[in-house]
Design a protein around this motif. Sequence first.
Motif, mmCIF file in Angstrom:
data_model
loop_
_atom_site.group_PDB
_atom_site.id
_atom_site.type_symbol
_atom_site.label_atom_id
_atom_site.label_comp_id
_atom_site.label_asym_id
_atom_site.label_seq_id
_atom_site.Cartn_x
_atom_site.Cartn_y
_atom_site.Cartn_z
ATOM 1 N N MET A 1 0.809 -1.217 0.000
ATOM 2 C CA MET A 1 0.000 0.000 0.000
ATOM 3 C C MET A 1 0.845 1.271 0.000
ATOM 4 S SD MET A 1 -3.191 -0.108 -0.361
ATOM 5 C CE MET A 1 -3.616 1.509 0.293
ATOM 6 N N MET A 2 2.030 1.217 0.560
ATOM 7 C CA MET A 2 2.884 2.403 0.535
ATOM 8 C C MET A 2 3.284 2.763 -0.891
ATOM 9 S SD MET A 2 5.333 2.262 3.863
ATOM 10 C CE MET A 2 4.654 2.534 5.500
ATOM 11 N N SER A 3 3.541 1.753 -1.714
ATOM 12 C CA SER A 3 3.841 2.024 -3.125
ATOM 13 C C SER A 3 2.598 2.471 -3.877
ATOM 14 C CB SER A 3 4.429 0.769 -3.788
ATOM 15 O OG SER A 3 5.719 0.475 -3.295
ATOM 16 N N VAL A 4 1.496 1.751 -3.674
ATOM 17 C CA VAL A 4 0.268 2.064 -4.399
ATOM 18 C C VAL A 4 -0.241 3.457 -4.018
ATOM 19 C CG1 VAL A 4 -2.149 1.402 -4.716
ATOM 20 C CG2 VAL A 4 -0.364 -0.350 -4.712
ATOM 21 N N SER A 5 -0.163 3.823 -2.745
ATOM 22 C CA SER A 5 -0.657 5.129 -2.305
ATOM 23 C C SER A 5 0.121 6.277 -2.933
ATOM 24 C CB SER A 5 -0.604 5.226 -0.782
ATOM 25 O OG SER A 5 0.739 5.188 -0.304
ATOM 26 N N ALA A 6 1.390 6.043 -3.252
ATOM 27 C CA ALA A 6 2.172 7.087 -3.908
ATOM 28 C C ALA A 6 1.579 7.454 -5.260
ATOM 29 C CB ALA A 6 3.628 6.636 -4.079
ATOM 30 N N MET A 7 0.962 6.481 -5.916
ATOM 31 C CA MET A 7 0.316 6.747 -7.197
ATOM 32 C C MET A 7 -0.806 7.766 -7.030
ATOM 33 S SD MET A 7 0.240 2.727 -8.317
ATOM 34 C CE MET A 7 -0.488 2.865 -9.933
ATOM 35 N N GLY A 8 -1.540 7.654 -5.924
ATOM 36 C CA GLY A 8 -2.633 8.587 -5.688
ATOM 37 C C GLY A 8 -2.154 9.956 -5.246
ATOM 38 N N VAL A 9 -1.315 9.986 -4.223
ATOM 39 C CA VAL A 9 -0.863 11.266 -3.657
ATOM 40 C C VAL A 9 -0.083 12.082 -4.685
ATOM 41 C CG1 VAL A 9 0.605 12.346 -1.915
ATOM 42 C CG2 VAL A 9 -0.819 10.402 -1.289
ATOM 43 N N VAL A 10 0.940 11.480 -5.263
ATOM 44 C CA VAL A 10 1.807 12.222 -6.175
ATOM 45 C C VAL A 10 1.099 12.496 -7.500
ATOM 46 C CG1 VAL A 10 4.059 12.254 -7.312
ATOM 47 C CG2 VAL A 10 3.813 11.173 -5.079
ATOM 48 N N GLY A 11 0.236 11.571 -7.923
ATOM 49 C CA GLY A 11 -0.494 11.803 -9.161
ATOM 50 C C GLY A 11 -1.341 13.062 -9.110
ATOM 51 N N VAL A 12 -2.018 13.299 -7.999
ATOM 52 C CA VAL A 12 -2.848 14.496 -7.857
ATOM 53 C C VAL A 12 -1.981 15.755 -7.775
ATOM 54 C CG1 VAL A 12 -4.435 15.712 -6.319
ATOM 55 C CG2 VAL A 12 -4.807 13.297 -6.821
ATOM 56 N N LEU A 13 -0.926 15.697 -6.962
ATOM 57 C CA LEU A 13 -0.054 16.867 -6.826
ATOM 58 C C LEU A 13 0.621 17.220 -8.150
ATOM 59 C CD1 LEU A 13 1.706 16.216 -3.387
ATOM 60 C CD2 LEU A 13 -0.408 17.471 -3.865
ATOM 61 N N TRP A 14 0.966 16.208 -8.918
ATOM 62 C CA TRP A 14 1.673 16.436 -10.180
ATOM 63 C C TRP A 14 0.826 17.249 -11.155
ATOM 64 C CZ3 TRP A 14 6.511 16.266 -11.675
ATOM 65 C CH2 TRP A 14 6.804 16.289 -13.037
ATOM 66 N N VAL A 15 -0.426 16.873 -11.336
ATOM 67 C CA VAL A 15 -1.250 17.585 -12.320
ATOM 68 C C VAL A 15 -1.691 18.949 -11.797
ATOM 69 C CG1 VAL A 15 -2.016 15.483 -13.453
ATOM 70 C CG2 VAL A 15 -3.381 16.410 -11.568
ATOM 71 N N LEU A 16 -1.701 19.146 -10.474
ATOM 72 C CA LEU A 16 -2.052 20.451 -9.932
ATOM 73 C C LEU A 16 -0.889 21.438 -10.066
ATOM 74 C CD1 LEU A 16 -4.101 19.622 -6.710
ATOM 75 C CD2 LEU A 16 -4.950 20.573 -8.865
ATOM 76 N N TYR A 17 0.245 21.106 -9.450
ATOM 77 C CA TYR A 17 1.359 22.053 -9.480
ATOM 78 C C TYR A 17 2.727 21.403 -9.630
ATOM 79 C CZ TYR A 17 1.653 20.785 -4.497
ATOM 80 O OH TYR A 17 1.751 20.096 -3.314
ATOM 81 N N GLY A 18 2.823 20.074 -9.524
ATOM 82 C CA GLY A 18 4.125 19.421 -9.591
ATOM 83 C C GLY A 18 4.806 19.600 -10.924
ATOM 84 N N TYR A 19 4.072 19.380 -12.008
ATOM 85 C CA TYR A 19 4.678 19.565 -13.336
ATOM 86 C C TYR A 19 5.175 20.995 -13.497
ATOM 87 C CZ TYR A 19 5.290 19.974 -18.350
ATOM 88 O OH TYR A 19 5.826 20.216 -19.605
#
Length: 453
Positions: A49-67
Amino acid sequence: MDFPVIGAPDTGDTAWMLTSAAFVLLMVPGLAFFYGGMVRAKSVLNMIMMSVSAMGVVGVLWVLYGYSMVFGEDKAGIVGDPLQFFGLKGLIGGTYLAGEDEAGALVDAAIPLVGTIPATVFVSFQAMFAILTVALISGAVADRLRFGPWMLFAALWATLVYFPVAHWVFSFDEVTTQTGGWIANKVEAIDFAGGTAVHINAGAAGLVLALILGKRKGWPKTPFRPHNLPFVMLGAGLLWFGWFGFNAGSAVGSNGIAGATFVTTIAATAAAMLAWLLTERIRDGHATSLGGASGIVAGLVAITPACSSVNILGALVIGVVSGVLCALAVGLKFRFGYDDSLDVVGVHLVGGLVGTILVGFVATEEAPAGVTGLFYGGGASQLWAQLIGAGAVLLYSLVGTAIVALIVKYTVGLRIDDEGESLGADESEHAETGYDFAALGGSSMGRVPAKEA
């Protein structure tokens, strides 16, 4: 020049980059199996779950302001403008399909591009790097980190550590914006696919987080053996498969650079696996499946920064050196007393340093990067650039991770309590178990009484 450039994408390059992005995302469940098999049975779901959860957390941040923080216009040499592409502003829109205008004239597709591919495809590809980097850290703190604080740590670390470092390393002038990061453009260190931004960064973060979190109960006297080695081998295989998208995909096109990096990745990884197994055989008297899987990952890590700058001989050298040094480095935790549960430091930090620094020795002008290392008569200038790049990322990650981890520790807490750690992270954090042992044992109603047996 105005960014992004508007035009028609190359269909071959676009197809390869879509495929590569999917390959890299597959590395995350591959990592989940790799890490999940290495922990005890009572923590396997938590580790996955620690790996899978990174997909959710970072995926949202990336499209908001990470990129935007990574590829936006450079601000004070630290980070990209977080508002320039906020919510992917300006990157979605245009004429997506060729057709006719109102007058009946034929018009081509015209959309935002990065190079020859749609900007949205480049955004997606780079998102996978951010997700994987965060997921890598979790292996250092298996069995004892609470899941909620892990999610908070992941969000803060991605924002404050990964996004700035990725800007320094991956943002090239006049590719996605006018002015990019200082390591890529001023130092000109070569890091083709993330030896610094991904592996040194994650390895250093894993070390700091493990130190702040503390040792597992009973470590190092209690043996913490992998509970499922077939999971580990499956994970290593998925990682090797996905890594071709990681390295060859970083060519950002279906071209000769992709082909060259693909084959150097094969060579280095194969050599590293054999070198790790040989090291085990000499040191311990036997080679292990865990060693084979770890050698694969060590080779993949080390060739990542160097795959575009070496020939086959250089790739083999990097593979052998990383296989031997990483196999030896995983034992350093016992000497120095830091509990790096799944050897993130020994494999990713050491492997990333090996691959990044060896570019300065074995890079050859015949490779796509076109630089010459010390062993090919190029002098020490490239070696110096590699040392600056690696050192800067290492130092920033150590300090930045410490700040983030201490914030989380003294606000919501980091560690599972003693009872929860004894029970297992699966039960204490998720109220689940990876294996239903009661069902496997059957019910008492189905058993034959001893006197009748």
